[in-house]
Design an enzyme around this catalytic site. Structure first.
Site, short mmCIF file in Angstrom:
data_model
loop_
_atom_site.label_atom_id
_atom_site.label_comp_id
_atom_site.label_asym_id
_atom_site.label_seq_id
_atom_site.Cartn_x
_atom_site.Cartn_y
_atom_site.Cartn_z
N ALA A 255 0.86 -1.19 0.00
CA ALA A 255 0.00 0.00 0.00
C ALA A 255 0.89 1.23 0.00
O ALA A 255 2.06 1.17 0.39
CB ALA A 255 -0.90 0.01 1.23
N ASP A 256 0.31 2.35 -0.41
CA ASP A 256 1.03 3.62 -0.36
C ASP A 256 0.80 4.32 0.98
O ASP A 256 1.67 5.03 1.47
CB ASP A 256 0.60 4.51 -1.52
CG ASP A 256 0.94 3.85 -2.84
OD1 ASP A 256 2.12 3.59 -3.06
OD2 ASP A 256 0.02 3.56 -3.62
N GLU B 249 -6.06 -4.31 -8.75
CA GLU B 249 -5.84 -4.61 -7.32
C GLU B 249 -7.17 -4.62 -6.57
O GLU B 249 -7.43 -5.49 -5.73
CB GLU B 249 -4.89 -3.58 -6.70
CG GLU B 249 -3.46 -3.70 -7.23
CD GLU B 249 -2.53 -2.59 -6.77
OE1 GLU B 249 -1.32 -2.80 -6.84
OE2 GLU B 249 -3.00 -1.52 -6.36
N LYS C 186 4.44 3.82 5.87
CA LYS C 186 3.13 3.92 5.18
C LYS C 186 1.98 4.21 6.15
O LYS C 186 0.88 4.52 5.72
CB LYS C 186 2.82 2.60 4.43
CG LYS C 186 3.92 2.11 3.50
CD LYS C 186 4.07 3.00 2.31
CE LYS C 186 5.12 2.55 1.31
NZ LYS C 186 4.86 1.33 0.61
C1 5RP Z 1 0.63 -0.44 -6.88
C2 5RP Z 1 0.35 -0.29 -5.44
C3 5RP Z 1 1.44 -0.67 -4.48
O1 5RP Z 1 0.93 -1.60 -3.59
C4 5RP Z 1 1.88 0.55 -3.74
O2 5RP Z 1 2.29 1.53 -4.69
C5 5RP Z 1 3.05 0.25 -2.79
O3 5RP Z 1 4.19 -0.04 -3.51
P1 5RP Z 1 5.55 -0.42 -2.83
O4 5RP Z 1 5.37 -1.78 -2.22
O5 5RP Z 1 6.55 -0.43 -3.97
O6 5RP Z 1 5.89 0.62 -1.80
O7 5RP Z 1 -0.69 0.10 -5.01
O8 5RP Z 1 -0.42 0.07 -7.67
#
Ligand code: 5RP
EC number: 5.3.1.6
Length: 226
Positions: free
Chosen positions: A87-88, A107, A125
């Site tokens: 997740a972001d 997703e 996050k």
């Molecule tokens: C992709 C997403 C990813 O889960 C989100 O960007 C997190 O990425 P990362 O694990 O590289 O930090 O939603 O669309």
């Protein structure tokens, strides 16, 4: 521990969580991004213990296949025991912002089907309020300017993510400067705009379990647990 080591730790924690539940016929959903990639690489060791995966992006499908993990079409799958993805941003209700990798629509579809959504993320996050990370919105290309004007009316600053086409052939608008106090309400409002395919708020379908990588170890947060 650096951020990659935290991501690796939560990926391993997700493997440890799901392994006892996997059967030969089990199919799992797999997300997109660097944390999900750590998970895929660790999952490869166990590829004979389950029937395969549904991928949330072309990139993830490629990585799974490279490891020899069977990739299934979601339309042919009756049941997904787990969906594992990064997740972001995430809040204490396990509501999420996703889509930094532009894979938000697939997703969200895979998360909707899965019985248990396990989010894996490093501690950077976790936030009190969603919206510090610009909220991605997938838009039909011809609707881009219209949707952007409507987003301004909702109080956000939309920025066109140049050079990016989603796996579905669409574009991304990232909404900056929105402190999101009502994630479900905003998810609905944005989805109601004509031309929007999907937005990156996972509030109606939050994660069920959050495995959060911290310097003190992996914390497990369960939705609605008190
Ligand atoms: C992709 C997403 C990813 O889960 C989100 O960007 C997190 O990425 P990362 O694990 O590289 O930090 O939603 O669309």
């Amino acid at each position: 521990m650096n951020q990659d080591q935290l991501k690796q730790a939560v990926a391993q924690a997700a493997i440890d969580y799901i392994l006892p539940h996997l059967e030969q016929r089990s199919i799992i959903g797999v997300g997109t991004g660097s944390t999900a990639n750590f998970f895929i690489d660790l999952l490869a060791k166990h590829k004979y213990d389950f029937a395969g995966a549904v991928a949330s992006s072309e990139a993830t499908a490629e990585r799974l296949k490279k490891h020899g993990i069977t990739v299934h079409n979601l339309n042919n799958v009756q049941e997904l025991e787990f969906y594992i993805d990064g997740a972001d941003e995430c809040n204490k209700h396990l509501e999420l912002i996703k889509g930094g990798g532009a894979a938000l629509t697939r997703e969200k579809i895979v998360a909707a089907v899965a019985k248990t959504f396990i989010c894996i993320a490093d501690e950077s996050k976790k936030v009190d309020f969603l919206g510090g990370f610009p909220l991605p919105v997938e838009v039909i290309p011809m609707a881009r300017s219209y949707v952007a004007r409507e987003i301004v009316k909702l109080g956000g600053d939309p920025v066109y993510r140049t050079g990016v086409t989603t796996d579905n052939g669409n574009v991304i608008l990232d909404i900056h400067n929105m402190q999101i106090t009502d994630p479900r309400g905003l998810e609905d409002k944005i989805n109601a705009l004509v031309g929007v395919v999907c937005n990156g708020l996972f509030a109606h379908r939050p994660a069920d379990i959050l495995l959060l990588g911290t310097k003190a170890g992996v914390e497990t947060l369960v939705r609605n647990a008190h």
